[in-house]
Structures are given as C-alpha cells and as structure tokens.
Design a protein around this motif. Structure first.
Motif, PDB file in Angstrom:
ATOM      1  N   ARG A  58      11.508   5.884  -1.950  1.00  0.00           N
ATOM      2  CA  ARG A  58      12.050   4.299  -2.423  1.00  0.00           C
ATOM      3  C   ARG A  58      11.868   3.388  -1.377  1.00  0.00           C
ATOM      4  N   GLN A  59      12.422   4.092  -0.179  1.00  0.00           N
ATOM      5  CA  GLN A  59      12.454   2.981   0.983  1.00  0.00           C
ATOM      6  C   GLN A  59      11.031   2.385   1.336  1.00  0.00           C
ATOM      7  N   ARG A  60      10.082   2.884   1.108  1.00  0.00           N
ATOM      8  CA  ARG A  60       8.675   2.694   1.549  1.00  0.00           C
ATOM      9  C   ARG A  60       7.856   1.604   0.434  1.00  0.00           C
ATOM     10  N   TRP A  61       8.509   1.590  -0.649  1.00  0.00           N
ATOM     11  CA  TRP A  61       8.042   0.605  -1.794  1.00  0.00           C
ATOM     12  C   TRP A  61       7.438  -0.637  -1.427  1.00  0.00           C
ATOM     13  N   ALA A  62       8.304  -1.306  -0.581  1.00  0.00           N
ATOM     14  CA  ALA A  62       7.901  -2.742   0.008  1.00  0.00           C
ATOM     15  C   ALA A  62       6.658  -2.495   0.702  1.00  0.00           C
ATOM     16  N   GLU A  63       6.459  -1.674   1.669  1.00  0.00           N
ATOM     17  CA  GLU A  63       5.711  -1.587   2.500  1.00  0.00           C
ATOM     18  C   GLU A  63       4.043  -1.417   1.823  1.00  0.00           C
ATOM     19  N   LEU A  64       4.134  -0.373   0.830  1.00  0.00           N
ATOM     20  CA  LEU A  64       3.048  -0.155  -0.120  1.00  0.00           C
ATOM     21  C   LEU A  64       2.771  -1.498  -0.766  1.00  0.00           C
ATOM     22  N   GLY A  65       3.575  -2.240  -1.413  1.00  0.00           N
ATOM     23  CA  GLY A  65       3.442  -3.617  -1.745  1.00  0.00           C
ATOM     24  C   GLY A  65       2.823  -4.503  -0.856  1.00  0.00           C
ATOM     25  N   ARG A  66       3.121  -4.639   0.408  1.00  0.00           N
ATOM     26  CA  ARG A  66       2.632  -5.237   1.142  1.00  0.00           C
ATOM     27  C   ARG A  66       1.176  -4.889   1.455  1.00  0.00           C
ATOM     28  N   ARG A  67       0.974  -3.804   1.813  1.00  0.00           N
ATOM     29  CA  ARG A  67      -0.294  -3.061   1.892  1.00  0.00           C
ATOM     30  C   ARG A  67      -1.339  -3.353   0.813  1.00  0.00           C
ATOM     31  N   SER A  68      -0.767  -3.265  -0.396  1.00  0.00           N
ATOM     32  CA  SER A  68      -1.657  -3.604  -1.507  1.00  0.00           C
ATOM     33  C   SER A  68      -2.016  -4.877  -1.842  1.00  0.00           C
ATOM     34  N   PHE A  69      -1.291  -6.009  -1.196  1.00  0.00           N
ATOM     35  CA  PHE A  69      -1.780  -7.169  -1.185  1.00  0.00           C
ATOM     36  C   PHE A  69      -2.201  -8.057  -0.067  1.00  0.00           C
ATOM     37  N   SER A  70      -2.648  -7.269   1.043  1.00  0.00           N
ATOM     38  CA  SER A  70      -2.925  -7.632   2.412  1.00  0.00           C
ATOM     39  C   SER A  70      -4.452  -8.172   2.712  1.00  0.00           C
ATOM     40  N   THR A  71      -5.382  -7.685   1.852  1.00  0.00           N
ATOM     41  CA  THR A  71      -6.597  -8.032   2.005  1.00  0.00           C
ATOM     42  C   THR A  71      -7.529  -8.228   0.689  1.00  0.00           C
ATOM     43  N   VAL A  72      -8.335  -9.032   0.693  1.00  0.00           N
ATOM     44  CA  VAL A  72      -8.995  -9.336  -0.592  1.00  0.00           C
ATOM     45  C   VAL A  72      -9.458  -8.078  -1.438  1.00  0.00           C
ATOM     46  N   GLY A  73      -9.894  -7.284  -0.887  1.00  0.00           N
ATOM     47  CA  GLY A  73     -10.290  -5.893  -1.651  1.00  0.00           C
ATOM     48  C   GLY A  73      -9.116  -5.063  -2.168  1.00  0.00           C
ATOM     49  N   ALA A  74      -8.113  -5.167  -1.433  1.00  0.00           N
ATOM     50  CA  ALA A  74      -6.761  -4.643  -1.990  1.00  0.00           C
ATOM     51  C   ALA A  74      -6.072  -5.530  -2.923  1.00  0.00           C
ATOM     52  N   GLN A  75      -6.192  -6.980  -2.845  1.00  0.00           N
ATOM     53  CA  GLN A  75      -5.661  -7.870  -3.824  1.00  0.00           C
ATOM     54  C   GLN A  75      -6.335  -7.579  -5.175  1.00  0.00           C
ATOM     55  N   ALA A  76      -7.813  -7.570  -5.094  1.00  0.00           N
ATOM     56  CA  ALA A  76      -8.491  -7.377  -6.217  1.00  0.00           C
ATOM     57  C   ALA A  76      -8.315  -5.865  -7.245  1.00  0.00           C
ATOM     58  N   ALA A  77      -7.931  -4.976  -6.196  1.00  0.00           N
ATOM     59  CA  ALA A  77      -7.634  -3.588  -6.723  1.00  0.00           C
ATOM     60  C   ALA A  77      -6.374  -3.541  -7.471  1.00  0.00           C
ATOM     61  N   ALA A  78      -5.457  -4.166  -6.674  1.00  0.00           N
ATOM     62  CA  ALA A  78      -4.028  -4.253  -7.227  1.00  0.00           C
ATOM     63  C   ALA A  78      -3.869  -5.027  -8.553  1.00  0.00           C
ATOM     64  N   ILE A  79      -4.617  -6.306  -8.572  1.00  0.00           N
ATOM     65  CA  ILE A  79      -4.504  -6.892  -9.919  1.00  0.00           C
ATOM     66  C   ILE A  79      -5.423  -6.081 -10.861  1.00  0.00           C
ATOM     67  N   GLY A  80      -6.419  -5.706 -10.521  1.00  0.00           N
ATOM     68  CA  GLY A  80      -7.351  -4.754 -11.555  1.00  0.00           C
ATOM     69  C   GLY A  80      -6.400  -3.502 -11.986  1.00  0.00           C
ATOM     70  N   ALA A  81      -5.620  -3.039 -11.109  1.00  0.00           N
ATOM     71  CA  ALA A  81      -4.940  -1.864 -11.689  1.00  0.00           C
ATOM     72  C   ALA A  81      -3.969  -2.405 -12.676  1.00  0.00           C
ATOM     73  N   VAL A  82      -3.045  -3.481 -12.269  1.00  0.00           N
ATOM     74  CA  VAL A  82      -2.077  -3.905 -13.048  1.00  0.00           C
ATOM     75  C   VAL A  82      -2.645  -4.251 -14.495  1.00  0.00           C
ATOM     76  N   GLY A  83      -3.870  -4.961 -14.576  1.00  0.00           N
ATOM     77  CA  GLY A  83      -4.478  -5.395 -15.419  1.00  0.00           C
ATOM     78  C   GLY A  83      -5.096  -4.095 -16.598  1.00  0.00           C
ATOM     79  N   SER A  84      -5.533  -3.158 -16.055  1.00  0.00           N
ATOM     80  CA  SER A  84      -6.117  -2.099 -16.730  1.00  0.00           C
ATOM     81  C   SER A  84      -4.782  -1.323 -17.246  1.00  0.00           C
ATOM     82  N   PHE A  85      -3.931  -1.077 -16.466  1.00  0.00           N
ATOM     83  CA  PHE A  85      -2.472  -0.441 -16.801  1.00  0.00           C
ATOM     84  C   PHE A  85      -1.954  -1.163 -18.066  1.00  0.00           C
ATOM     85  N   THR A  86      -1.821  -2.569 -18.190  1.00  0.00           N
ATOM     86  CA  THR A  86      -1.122  -3.435 -19.354  1.00  0.00           C
ATOM     87  C   THR A  86      -2.245  -3.170 -20.340  1.00  0.00           C
ATOM     88  N   SER A  87      -3.707  -3.290 -20.177  1.00  0.00           N
ATOM     89  CA  SER A  87      -4.530  -3.125 -21.251  1.00  0.00           C
ATOM     90  C   SER A  87      -4.271  -1.730 -21.890  1.00  0.00           C
TER      91      SER A  87
END
Length: 136
Positions: A95-124
């Motif tokens: 749990r202490q590393r969740w913030a770091e994982l979140g920062r890494r998930s939005f740090s580059t364009v490829g990671a941002q696209a994958a993170a937003i795609g993962a949220v969208g596909s999970f919601t769908s």
C-alpha cells in the motif's frame, strides 16, 4: 508498396489492444448491443493494457537513480532486467507504493494511454456485467 504494408501490419499488431477497445466503444454506441461480446472485447483490451502495451520500464536504476528507459510491456510488467521485471506487480501489494505506481502510470504518453485505456476497458467490462445481470 510492400514495405508500407509491412509497417502497417507491425503497427496494427503492436497496438491491437487499442483497436479492440475502440471496437468495444463502438459497440456501446451502436443500437445493437451484444453485452457478451462487449465483455469479451473489454476483457481482452484490459489484459493488453496491463501486460502487453508498449511503454518504457521506468524502474529506478541503482547505478544513477534515473528511471530505466528500456522498453517494457504493459502497466504491470517491467523490462528484461530481472530486478525490474516484477517490480510494478509487487507495488500493487504494498500500500505504501501505490502513489509511486500511480506516478509511473501517468509519467509518459505510452503509460498515460495504457492507464486511460485500462480504466476505460475495466469500466466497460463492469458495465457489461451489470447489464447482463440486470437483464436476466
């Protein structure tokens, strides 16, 4: 001409998860809803985003402290270096590393696209499951 087809095939193969997510989105917006198909496509897209989407590793290097710039696949898998390979998956369970994982998930364009795609596909996928349960 043949060279162009080869490049297009490679690009389509490399980014197939985004195409599947786009098809699932189209199915949601169309009038004829097949929720089992939408659920399957959303699940495939989610797996792609988590384990196959091309991006950088971004694990901290022990030599210079800068993030690793090797190629990696998915939000949860690191690069070819053994220490980096499973680091992101380990972050989920601490749990202490969740913030770091979140920062890494939005740090580059490829990671941002994958993170937003993962949220969208999970919601769908969740919406398709709820709709299937309610309709029965």
């Amino acid at each position: 001409m043949g060279r162009m087809k080869s490049r297009t095939k490679k690009a389509l193969w490399r980014f197939w998860g985004y195409l599947i997510l786009a098809v699932a989105g189209y199915l949601w917006l169309s009038g004829d809803l097949n929720f089992v198909l939408i659920l399957g496509l959303s699940g495939l897209a989610l797996l792609y985003m988590l384990f196959a989407a091309p991006m950088w590793c971004l694990a901290p290097n022990s030599t210079n402290g800068k993030p690793c710039s090797n190629n990696a696949y998915g939000l949860l898998i690191g690069c070819w270096i053994r220490k980096h390979k499973w680091e992101k998956i380990k972050m989920i369970f601490r749990r202490q590393r969740w913030a770091e994982l979140g920062r890494r998930s939005f740090s580059t364009v490829g990671a941002q696209a994958a993170a937003i795609g993962a949220v969208g596909s999970f919601t769908s996928a969740i919406a398709a499951v709820i709709t299937l349960i309610v309709k029965r």
